[in-house]
Scaffold this motif. Structure first.
Motif, PDB file in Angstrom:
ATOM      1  N   LEU A 184      19.258  -8.365 -17.610  1.00  0.00           N
ATOM      2  CA  LEU A 184      17.754  -8.816 -17.710  1.00  0.00           C
ATOM      3  C   LEU A 184      17.503 -10.034 -18.189  1.00  0.00           C
ATOM      4  O   LEU A 184      16.527 -10.881 -17.691  1.00  0.00           O
ATOM      5  N   GLU A 185      18.121 -10.605 -19.490  1.00  0.00           N
ATOM      6  CA  GLU A 185      17.903 -11.679 -19.900  1.00  0.00           C
ATOM      7  C   GLU A 185      18.257 -12.827 -19.157  1.00  0.00           C
ATOM      8  O   GLU A 185      17.401 -13.846 -19.079  1.00  0.00           O
ATOM      9  N   LEU A 186      19.312 -12.919 -18.629  1.00  0.00           N
ATOM     10  CA  LEU A 186      19.712 -14.066 -17.582  1.00  0.00           C
ATOM     11  C   LEU A 186      18.728 -13.865 -16.289  1.00  0.00           C
ATOM     12  O   LEU A 186      18.263 -14.936 -15.927  1.00  0.00           O
ATOM     13  N   LEU A 187      18.197 -13.022 -15.879  1.00  0.00           N
ATOM     14  CA  LEU A 187      17.342 -12.901 -14.771  1.00  0.00           C
ATOM     15  C   LEU A 187      16.079 -13.339 -15.015  1.00  0.00           C
ATOM     16  O   LEU A 187      15.478 -14.202 -14.249  1.00  0.00           O
ATOM     17  N   LEU A 188      15.607 -12.965 -16.446  1.00  0.00           N
ATOM     18  CA  LEU A 188      14.324 -13.448 -16.898  1.00  0.00           C
ATOM     19  C   LEU A 188      14.299 -14.997 -16.907  1.00  0.00           C
ATOM     20  O   LEU A 188      13.184 -15.675 -16.610  1.00  0.00           O
ATOM     21  N   GLY A 189      15.378 -15.458 -17.501  1.00  0.00           N
ATOM     22  CA  GLY A 189      15.689 -16.858 -17.664  1.00  0.00           C
ATOM     23  C   GLY A 189      15.328 -17.695 -16.487  1.00  0.00           C
ATOM     24  O   GLY A 189      14.856 -18.686 -16.158  1.00  0.00           O
ATOM     25  N   GLN A 232      11.100 -17.339 -24.878  1.00  0.00           N
ATOM     26  CA  GLN A 232      11.266 -16.936 -26.069  1.00  0.00           C
ATOM     27  C   GLN A 232      10.467 -15.661 -26.198  1.00  0.00           C
ATOM     28  O   GLN A 232      10.841 -14.665 -26.784  1.00  0.00           O
ATOM     29  N   ALA A 233       9.304 -15.763 -25.569  1.00  0.00           N
ATOM     30  CA  ALA A 233       8.205 -14.718 -25.797  1.00  0.00           C
ATOM     31  C   ALA A 233       8.748 -13.265 -25.226  1.00  0.00           C
ATOM     32  O   ALA A 233       8.561 -12.287 -25.479  1.00  0.00           O
ATOM     33  N   VAL A 234       9.320 -13.605 -23.883  1.00  0.00           N
ATOM     34  CA  VAL A 234       9.832 -12.475 -22.966  1.00  0.00           C
ATOM     35  C   VAL A 234      11.568 -12.149 -23.228  1.00  0.00           C
ATOM     36  O   VAL A 234      11.979 -11.254 -22.565  1.00  0.00           O
ATOM     37  N   HIS A 235      11.967 -12.890 -24.156  1.00  0.00           N
ATOM     38  CA  HIS A 235      13.282 -12.701 -24.318  1.00  0.00           C
ATOM     39  C   HIS A 235      14.194 -12.973 -23.183  1.00  0.00           C
ATOM     40  O   HIS A 235      15.395 -12.320 -23.031  1.00  0.00           O
ATOM     41  N   GLY A 236      13.841 -14.012 -22.512  1.00  0.00           N
ATOM     42  CA  GLY A 236      14.668 -14.688 -21.323  1.00  0.00           C
ATOM     43  C   GLY A 236      15.676 -15.570 -21.840  1.00  0.00           C
ATOM     44  O   GLY A 236      15.604 -16.026 -22.994  1.00  0.00           O
ATOM     45  N   ASN A 237      16.679 -15.812 -20.949  1.00  0.00           N
ATOM     46  CA  ASN A 237      17.867 -16.926 -21.586  1.00  0.00           C
ATOM     47  C   ASN A 237      17.276 -18.086 -21.710  1.00  0.00           C
ATOM     48  O   ASN A 237      16.919 -18.769 -20.560  1.00  0.00           O
ATOM     49  N   LEU A 238      17.204 -18.829 -22.595  1.00  0.00           N
ATOM     50  CA  LEU A 238      16.689 -20.144 -22.792  1.00  0.00           C
ATOM     51  C   LEU A 238      17.248 -21.050 -21.976  1.00  0.00           C
ATOM     52  O   LEU A 238      16.841 -21.934 -21.446  1.00  0.00           O
ATOM     53  N   PHE A 239      18.755 -21.131 -21.939  1.00  0.00           N
ATOM     54  CA  PHE A 239      19.349 -22.151 -21.326  1.00  0.00           C
ATOM     55  C   PHE A 239      19.431 -21.830 -20.000  1.00  0.00           C
ATOM     56  O   PHE A 239      19.539 -23.099 -19.164  1.00  0.00           O
ATOM     57  N   ILE A 240      19.614 -20.834 -19.299  1.00  0.00           N
ATOM     58  CA  ILE A 240      19.430 -20.744 -18.090  1.00  0.00           C
ATOM     59  C   ILE A 240      17.980 -21.254 -17.426  1.00  0.00           C
ATOM     60  O   ILE A 240      17.857 -21.795 -16.466  1.00  0.00           O
TER      61      ILE A 240
END
Length: 417
Positions: A184-189, A232-240
């Motif tokens: 989910l983190e990678l997808l959100l990013g 950062q707010a939704v905990h997505g991957n910053l680098f992706i």
């Protein structure tokens, strides 16, 4: 305040020496790394920082985000689709093989368990051509080689992250690897990196909105900050999110990309140098002395064996000439991604975290010293039109990659010999 003042003074020195650095093996990256080492608590104690200081991780993440965002803006989706063959080899074969070879070295040389060995392999697998800028940013270097290194380094940071997290969870003995949360983190990013730039660029095309010439370079900067804050707010991957956003801007906003290019590179350079200074502060003589001989042997293998062997295998049948293949095999510098992932490992609290961080930091330090000091040399070697020293031309003829004739002076010298 000491950190800010020291950074300003070293930055001034770097600016004054930048012309010399572009022509010689002198490197601004090494200057900041060595300056941090001298200013740290282990030497002079001018700048007291520890790895647990929140500002260390924050600065490393900001620097990596900026570098990935500007790297992504150098390529668009059309370029990725039409020139994916070599980066695909490096990412599909080279990166996993680098991880495996590094893990084997960690297990059999240092004696780490398999989960910890695979973890350090994942941390050190990504590359960072920022420390080989004379190669990636030199128009005289073959475009396919620059494209290969640029795309590979931008994508492999994000690819390595899931492996780092999975092996970290296994090393901690956790039964729940959290793969769903990680996915989910990678997808959100990815979604944020696509949606935010696309929407911002669409808004600018409306007749009610238009950026003035003065503010146009800030357009992409604003997009990058929104992507960073939202991820950062939704905990997505910053680098992706960073690399995807850069590619999206390059694909749908060529004008915004051109306006931001020089300005963005300067911002990324400032953050990179600041992060290098802080990283140098964390490395003291006592810290390096704690690395055993087996640890230093591992560092040598990680730099001189893992990537060269992996890429040699990956490029079999790729029809790269000897110079291009040698440059790609050599330039696998460890940079911000490995620093950030190393700090994550250090703060994880797993058994052996301190040993892993020592090995990671030692590899990064040696990599920066070596790769930042050889980028100009290799760039000249790759440039057929450059006025290269006689030893460069002799090396090209020895390797069978020099298409030029020897100069009159060299012929006379050969006749006298």
């Amino acid at each position: 305040m000491p950190l800010l003042l020291c950074f300003a003074l070293i930055l001034l020195a770097a600016v004054l020496l930048s012309s010399l650095a572009n022509r010689t093996i002198l490197s601004t990256a090494v200057l900041f790394l060595v300056a941090g080492f001298v200013l740290g608590e282990g030497v002079t104690g001018v700048v007291p920082l520890t790895p647990s200081d929140p500002s260390v991780k924050l600065l490393a993440e900001l620097a990596l985000f900026a570098v990935l965002f500007t790297d992504g803006m150098k390529v668009g989706w059309p370029q990725l689709r039409t020139a994916w063959r070599l980066p695909g080899r490096a990412l599909g074969w080279g990166m996993p093989l680098t991880l495996v070879i590094t893990a084997l070295a960690a297990h059999f040389i240092v004696g780490l368990g398999w989960p910890e060995s695979l973890l350090i392999g994942a941390v050190l697998a990504p590359t960072d051509p920022v420390f080989a800028s004379a190669l990636v940013g030199n128009d005289k270097v073959p475009p396919r080689l620059r494209h290969l290194l640029n795309v590979e380094s931008g994508v492999n940071d994000g690819i390595a992250l899931p492996f780092v997290m999975v092996f970290l969870a296994i090393s901690a003995g956790s039964g729940d690897l959290g793969l769903g949360a990680l996915g989910l983190e990678l997808l959100l990013g990815l979604v944020i990196g696509l949606a935010v730039p696309w929407l911002a660029l669409r808004l600018e095309r409306l007749r009610f909105f238009s950026a003035s010439t003065q503010y146009e370079p800030l357009n992409a900067l604003a997009i990058g900050i929104v992507v960073l804050a939202l991820a950062q707010a939704v905990h997505g991957n910053l680098f992706i999110a960073a690399f995807t956003a850069g590619i999206t801007v390059a694909t749908f906003g060529s004008r915004q990309r051109q306006a931001f290019e020089h300005f963005g590179e300067l911002i990324a350079e400032l953050l990179k140098l600041a992060a290098l200074l802080v990283f140098g502060v964390l490395i003291s003589p006592a810290f390096l002395a704690e690395i055993s001989w087996a640890g230093w042997l591992f560092v040598v293998v990680a730099i001189f064996v893992a990537r060269p062997v992996a890429l040699w295998f990956s490029f079999l049948g790729a029809r790269l000439n000897l110079r291009e293949q040698a440059a790609a095999m050599w330039f696998g510098p460890k940079g911000f991604a490995s620093v950030v992932y190393g700090l994550i490992v250090l703060k994880s609290g797993i058994a052996g975290a301190d040993l892993l961080f020592h090995l990671i930091a030692g590899t990064i330090v040696v990599s920066i010293l070596l790769h930042s000091s050889t980028d100009v040399v290799v760039a000249r070697w790759l440039d057929d039109a450059a006025e290269t020293p006689a030893w460069h031309r002799r090396l090209r003829r020895f390797t069978g990659t020099d298409r030029s004739e020897p100069s009159g002076g060299e012929k006379a010298h050969a006749a006298r010999s």
